[in-house]
Design a protein around this motif. Structure first.
Motif, PDB file in Angstrom:
ATOM      1  N   ILE A  40      23.116  -4.491 -41.308  1.00  0.00           N
ATOM      2  CA  ILE A  40      22.033  -5.480 -41.266  1.00  0.00           C
ATOM      3  C   ILE A  40      20.888  -4.971 -40.393  1.00  0.00           C
ATOM      4  N   ILE A  41      21.202  -4.497 -39.205  1.00  0.00           N
ATOM      5  CA  ILE A  41      20.163  -3.991 -38.301  1.00  0.00           C
ATOM      6  C   ILE A  41      19.449  -2.814 -38.952  1.00  0.00           C
ATOM      7  N   GLY A  42      20.187  -1.956 -39.617  1.00  0.00           N
ATOM      8  CA  GLY A  42      19.590  -0.798 -40.287  1.00  0.00           C
ATOM      9  C   GLY A  42      18.532  -1.171 -41.317  1.00  0.00           C
ATOM     10  N   ARG A  43      18.697  -2.309 -41.950  1.00  0.00           N
ATOM     11  CA  ARG A  43      17.721  -2.762 -42.959  1.00  0.00           C
ATOM     12  C   ARG A  43      16.369  -3.102 -42.352  1.00  0.00           C
ATOM     13  N   TYR A  44      16.372  -3.584 -41.113  1.00  0.00           N
ATOM     14  CA  TYR A  44      15.145  -4.070 -40.485  1.00  0.00           C
ATOM     15  C   TYR A  44      14.647  -3.188 -39.346  1.00  0.00           C
ATOM     16  N   ASP A  45      15.421  -2.213 -38.948  1.00  0.00           N
ATOM     17  CA  ASP A  45      15.120  -1.341 -37.806  1.00  0.00           C
ATOM     18  C   ASP A  45      14.109  -0.268 -38.216  1.00  0.00           C
ATOM     19  N   SER A  46      12.831  -0.583 -38.075  1.00  0.00           N
ATOM     20  CA  SER A  46      11.787   0.323 -38.572  1.00  0.00           C
ATOM     21  C   SER A  46      11.659   1.618 -37.775  1.00  0.00           C
ATOM     22  N   ASN A  47      12.078   1.625 -36.506  1.00  0.00           N
ATOM     23  CA  ASN A  47      11.971   2.856 -35.721  1.00  0.00           C
ATOM     24  C   ASN A  47      13.313   3.574 -35.541  1.00  0.00           C
ATOM     25  N   ASN A  48      14.344   3.089 -36.235  1.00  0.00           N
ATOM     26  CA  ASN A  48      15.671   3.719 -36.246  1.00  0.00           C
ATOM     27  C   ASN A  48      16.304   3.908 -34.869  1.00  0.00           C
ATOM     28  N   ASP A  49      16.098   2.923 -33.959  1.00  0.00           N
ATOM     29  CA  ASP A  49      16.730   3.013 -32.643  1.00  0.00           C
ATOM     30  C   ASP A  49      18.026   2.201 -32.563  1.00  0.00           C
ATOM     31  N   LYS A  50      18.467   1.674 -33.710  1.00  0.00           N
ATOM     32  CA  LYS A  50      19.725   0.927 -33.832  1.00  0.00           C
ATOM     33  C   LYS A  50      19.733  -0.366 -33.034  1.00  0.00           C
ATOM     34  N   GLN A  51      18.561  -0.954 -32.889  1.00  0.00           N
ATOM     35  CA  GLN A  51      18.423  -2.269 -32.274  1.00  0.00           C
ATOM     36  C   GLN A  51      17.169  -2.928 -32.834  1.00  0.00           C
ATOM     37  N   LEU A  52      17.080  -4.233 -32.647  1.00  0.00           N
ATOM     38  CA  LEU A  52      15.946  -4.970 -33.197  1.00  0.00           C
ATOM     39  C   LEU A  52      15.103  -5.593 -32.099  1.00  0.00           C
ATOM     40  N   VAL A  53      13.798  -5.489 -32.262  1.00  0.00           N
ATOM     41  CA  VAL A  53      12.846  -6.202 -31.415  1.00  0.00           C
ATOM     42  C   VAL A  53      12.179  -7.252 -32.291  1.00  0.00           C
ATOM     43  N   LYS A  54      11.432  -8.154 -31.670  1.00  0.00           N
ATOM     44  CA  LYS A  54      10.861  -9.283 -32.392  1.00  0.00           C
ATOM     45  C   LYS A  54      10.080  -8.871 -33.636  1.00  0.00           C
ATOM     46  N   SER A  55       9.266  -7.848 -33.537  1.00  0.00           N
ATOM     47  CA  SER A  55       8.459  -7.440 -34.685  1.00  0.00           C
ATOM     48  C   SER A  55       9.328  -6.986 -35.862  1.00  0.00           C
ATOM     49  N   GLU A  56      10.558  -6.567 -35.579  1.00  0.00           N
ATOM     50  CA  GLU A  56      11.466  -6.144 -36.637  1.00  0.00           C
ATOM     51  C   GLU A  56      12.262  -7.334 -37.195  1.00  0.00           C
ATOM     52  N   TYR A  57      12.789  -8.180 -36.296  1.00  0.00           N
ATOM     53  CA  TYR A  57      13.645  -9.265 -36.785  1.00  0.00           C
ATOM     54  C   TYR A  57      12.886 -10.474 -37.292  1.00  0.00           C
ATOM     55  N   GLU A  58      11.589 -10.556 -37.052  1.00  0.00           N
ATOM     56  CA  GLU A  58      10.861 -11.717 -37.575  1.00  0.00           C
ATOM     57  C   GLU A  58      10.731 -11.666 -39.098  1.00  0.00           C
ATOM     58  N   LYS A  59      11.075 -10.540 -39.702  1.00  0.00           N
ATOM     59  CA  LYS A  59      11.065 -10.402 -41.161  1.00  0.00           C
ATOM     60  C   LYS A  59      12.360 -10.920 -41.793  1.00  0.00           C
ATOM     61  N   MET A  60      13.371 -11.194 -40.975  1.00  0.00           N
ATOM     62  CA  MET A  60      14.669 -11.633 -41.484  1.00  0.00           C
ATOM     63  C   MET A  60      14.608 -13.095 -41.930  1.00  0.00           C
ATOM     64  N   LEU A  61      15.392 -13.441 -42.931  1.00  0.00           N
ATOM     65  CA  LEU A  61      15.435 -14.823 -43.410  1.00  0.00           C
ATOM     66  C   LEU A  61      16.021 -15.771 -42.375  1.00  0.00           C
ATOM     67  N   MET A  62      17.087 -15.343 -41.699  1.00  0.00           N
ATOM     68  CA  MET A  62      17.720 -16.154 -40.666  1.00  0.00           C
ATOM     69  C   MET A  62      17.436 -15.511 -39.302  1.00  0.00           C
ATOM     70  N   SER A  63      16.810 -16.251 -38.427  1.00  0.00           N
ATOM     71  CA  SER A  63      16.438 -15.703 -37.125  1.00  0.00           C
ATOM     72  C   SER A  63      17.674 -15.381 -36.284  1.00  0.00           C
ATOM     73  N   PRO A  64      17.761 -14.150 -35.773  1.00  0.00           N
ATOM     74  CA  PRO A  64      18.886 -13.769 -34.927  1.00  0.00           C
ATOM     75  C   PRO A  64      18.591 -13.922 -33.433  1.00  0.00           C
ATOM     76  N   VAL A  65      17.601 -14.707 -33.064  1.00  0.00           N
ATOM     77  CA  VAL A  65      17.214 -14.854 -31.655  1.00  0.00           C
ATOM     78  C   VAL A  65      18.412 -15.240 -30.795  1.00  0.00           C
ATOM     79  N   ALA A  66      19.267 -16.106 -31.294  1.00  0.00           N
ATOM     80  CA  ALA A  66      20.435 -16.548 -30.528  1.00  0.00           C
ATOM     81  C   ALA A  66      21.407 -15.403 -30.232  1.00  0.00           C
ATOM     82  N   ALA A  67      21.314 -14.309 -30.974  1.00  0.00           N
ATOM     83  CA  ALA A  67      22.199 -13.164 -30.755  1.00  0.00           C
ATOM     84  C   ALA A  67      21.835 -12.384 -29.496  1.00  0.00           C
ATOM     85  N   ASP A  68      20.618 -12.547 -29.017  1.00  0.00           N
ATOM     86  CA  ASP A  68      20.146 -11.803 -27.845  1.00  0.00           C
ATOM     87  C   ASP A  68      20.775 -12.393 -26.583  1.00  0.00           C
TER      88      ASP A  68
END
Length: 89
Positions: A40-68
């Motif tokens: 899942i992270i790989g789909r949205y991880d635009s800089n390939n650092d194996k983690q998501l920042v807001k600019s990457e996860y805001e494109k997701m259908l379900m917000s993962p903010v609670a995962a932080d």
């Protein structure tokens, strides 16, 4: 306690209960959840650092903010996997 802190404690508490119910040590994630989180992270991880920042996860259908869990604005594979594992049980 702030709303964010309550949400974090809730995720950790749910993960703790889920972990012990599944026979896993507290805070541990099963390998299937890690693999799922990596995909899942790989789909949205635009800089390939194996983690998501807001600019990457805001494109997701379900917000993962609670995962932080540590509220640093970065969602790691382990945080995402723990969050998904807690939601699954």
């Amino acid at each position: 306690m702030t709303e964010d802190a309550v949400a974090t404690v809730g995720v950790i508490a749910v993960a703790t209960v889920a972990d012990s119910a599944a026979g896993l040590p507290v805070g541990e994630v099963d390998d299937k959840m890690i693999a799922y989180a990596e995909r899942i992270i790989g789909r949205y991880d635009s800089n390939n650092d194996k983690q998501l920042v807001k600019s990457e996860y805001e494109k997701m259908l379900m917000s993962p903010v609670a995962a932080d869990a540590n509220r640093d604005g970065i969602i790691t594979v382990k945080e995402y996997a723990l969050w998904m594992q807690s939601r699954r049980r």
